[in-house]
Design a protein around this motif. Structure first.
Motif, PDB file in Angstrom:
ATOM      1  N   SER A   1      18.705 -64.787  42.287  1.00  0.00           N
ATOM      2  CA  SER A   1      19.997 -65.056  42.901  1.00  0.00           C
ATOM      3  C   SER A   1      20.032 -66.498  43.383  1.00  0.00           C
ATOM      4  O   SER A   1      19.013 -67.047  43.793  1.00  0.00           O
TER       5      SER A   1
ATOM      6  N   ARG B   1      18.875 -62.239  50.453  1.00  0.00           N
ATOM      7  CA  ARG B   1      18.504 -61.378  51.594  1.00  0.00           C
ATOM      8  C   ARG B   1      18.697 -59.902  51.240  1.00  0.00           C
ATOM      9  O   ARG B   1      17.848 -59.058  51.555  1.00  0.00           O
ATOM     10  N   ALA B   2      19.826 -59.602  50.606  1.00  0.00           N
ATOM     11  CA  ALA B   2      20.107 -58.196  50.242  1.00  0.00           C
ATOM     12  C   ALA B   2      19.005 -57.664  49.328  1.00  0.00           C
ATOM     13  O   ALA B   2      18.580 -56.504  49.455  1.00  0.00           O
TER      14      ALA B   2
ATOM     15  N   SER C   1      22.384 -67.124  45.729  1.00  0.00           N
ATOM     16  CA  SER C   1      23.142 -67.003  46.973  1.00  0.00           C
ATOM     17  C   SER C   1      22.262 -66.451  48.080  1.00  0.00           C
ATOM     18  O   SER C   1      21.495 -65.502  47.874  1.00  0.00           O
ATOM     19  N   GLU C   2      22.362 -67.046  49.260  1.00  0.00           N
ATOM     20  CA  GLU C   2      21.504 -66.610  50.373  1.00  0.00           C
ATOM     21  C   GLU C   2      21.745 -65.139  50.707  1.00  0.00           C
ATOM     22  O   GLU C   2      20.798 -64.382  50.934  1.00  0.00           O
ATOM     23  N   ALA C   3      23.011 -64.746  50.735  1.00  0.00           N
ATOM     24  CA  ALA C   3      23.316 -63.354  51.097  1.00  0.00           C
ATOM     25  C   ALA C   3      22.674 -62.394  50.093  1.00  0.00           C
ATOM     26  O   ALA C   3      22.075 -61.379  50.475  1.00  0.00           O
ATOM     27  N   ASN C   4      22.756 -62.713  48.811  1.00  0.00           N
ATOM     28  CA  ASN C   4      22.170 -61.828  47.804  1.00  0.00           C
ATOM     29  C   ASN C   4      20.636 -61.869  47.833  1.00  0.00           C
ATOM     30  O   ASN C   4      19.979 -60.848  47.634  1.00  0.00           O
TER      31      ASN C   4
END
Ligand SMILES: NC(=O)c1ccc[n+]([C@@H]2O[C@H](COP(=O)([O-])OP(=O)(O)OC[C@H]3O[C@@H](n4cnc5c(N)ncnc54)[C@H](OP(=O)(O)O)[C@@H]3O)[C@@H](O)[C@H]2O)c1
Length: 273
Positions: free
Chosen positions: A226, A233-234, A228-231
């Motif tokens: 990923s 982390r997810a 993206s930081e959010a992804n």
């Protein structure tokens, strides 16, 4: 099936993480806690992986890095020089794991020629472990005969909830060799499946964490990607999820042999059903 081995079970796929944005995303992943970075000669991310490793401030021994020898570099004359270039691009003396990215189609380069060079790379200390990628069982058997039992640390294959490769999975289990699941999120498709979403809701995580927890529960290593930081982390949250035996069975039922990566150079796959 509990995994125990020298390769961190959750790693970061770096395909697509090119340029400065790629370095930043890899660095962010390391900050989140990822310690296993998967690159390849063909990804154009070896430099970014090395840069992120240095900028993280972590010591070399805290990070596990994999690279892969391209199918255009399999001849003896090209093999080790290409590995030296990879080490220079990453900026390390040794990688932790060196893989053959694809077997040579129809043995255009003789199998023993490049597998013995792979072993030689380890003997010279250019890598700590050796492994393969996109190898069907027939090639794993040839590897075993040539290099001996236990020489191959992993086989990196396309594996996700919709392509579970049961024949290969069972063979690898019998051999005591973990598989590494590439494209473990089926490029984000796992987010659209109602069964995965229902299990995710019960655990209070996103669907990607359930897909990864399932694959790890099967004993596989996983390398989701990923930018993206959010992804990131997810996906990392998968390490905190354990599925019940009943949830594992519901996930196993999602297999439909959906292969996404099947270029002309592919070998004959074991699990076509
Ligand atoms: N050995 C081989 O032949 C081979 C072949 C293919 C891949 N690989 C390796 O496997 C790694 C992973 O495979 P992949 O990158 O093709 O596919 P993948 O990890 O299954 O999926 C990555 C895609 O899913 C999206 N994504 C990631 N996390 C998400 C989340 N939590 N929610 C929603 N979408 C999410 C990403 O978009 P965002 O960036 O927007 O999050 C990206 O488009 C590669 O990077 C590479 O290292 C190896």
């Amino acid at each position: 099936m509990i995994y125990s081995g020298p390769i961190p079970q959750l790693g970061l796929g770096t395909f697509g993480r090119t340029g400065d944005a790629g370095t930043e995303a890899i660095l962010k992943a390391i900050e989140i806690g990822y310690r296993h970075l998967d690159t390849a000669q063909t990804y154009d991310t070896e430099k970014q992986v090395g840069e992120a490793m240095r900028r993280s401030g972590l010591s070399r021994g805290d990070l596990f890095v994999t690279t892969k020898v391209a199918d255009t570099m399999l001849e003896k004359a090209n093999f080790l020089p290409s590995v030296e270039r990879s080490l220079a691009a990453i900026g390390v003396d040794q990688v932790d794991l060196l893989l053959i990215h694809w077997p040579s189609q129809n043995d255009q380069v003789p199998f023993a020629e490049y597998m013995l060079e792979l072993a030689e790379a380890k003997a010279r200390g250019l890598t700590r472990l050796i492994g393969v990628s996109n190898f069907p069982i027939a090639d794993l058997e040839r590897s075993r005969q040539l290099l001996g039992e236990g020489a191959i640390a992993t086989n990196q294959m396309e594996i996700h909830p919709f392509l579970q490769t049961p024949k290969l999975r069972d063979y690898a289990r019998d051999m005591g060799m973990p598989l590494t699941a590439y494209q473990p999120l089926a490029k984000g498709m796992v987010n659209d499946d109602p069964t995965i979403s229902a299990i995710a809701a019960a655990h209070g995580v996103g669907p990607s964490a359930i897909a990864l927890a399932f694959l790890m529960g099967e004993g596989h290593i996983v390398i989701p990607a990923s930018g993206s930081e959010a992804n990131l982390r997810a996906n990392f949250a998968a390490l905190g999820v354990t599925l019940t035996p009943e949830e594992m069975d519901r996930m196993r039922a999602l297999n439909r042999g959906h292969r996404r990566i099947d270029p002309a150079k592919s070998p004959v796959w074991d699990d076509q059903d």
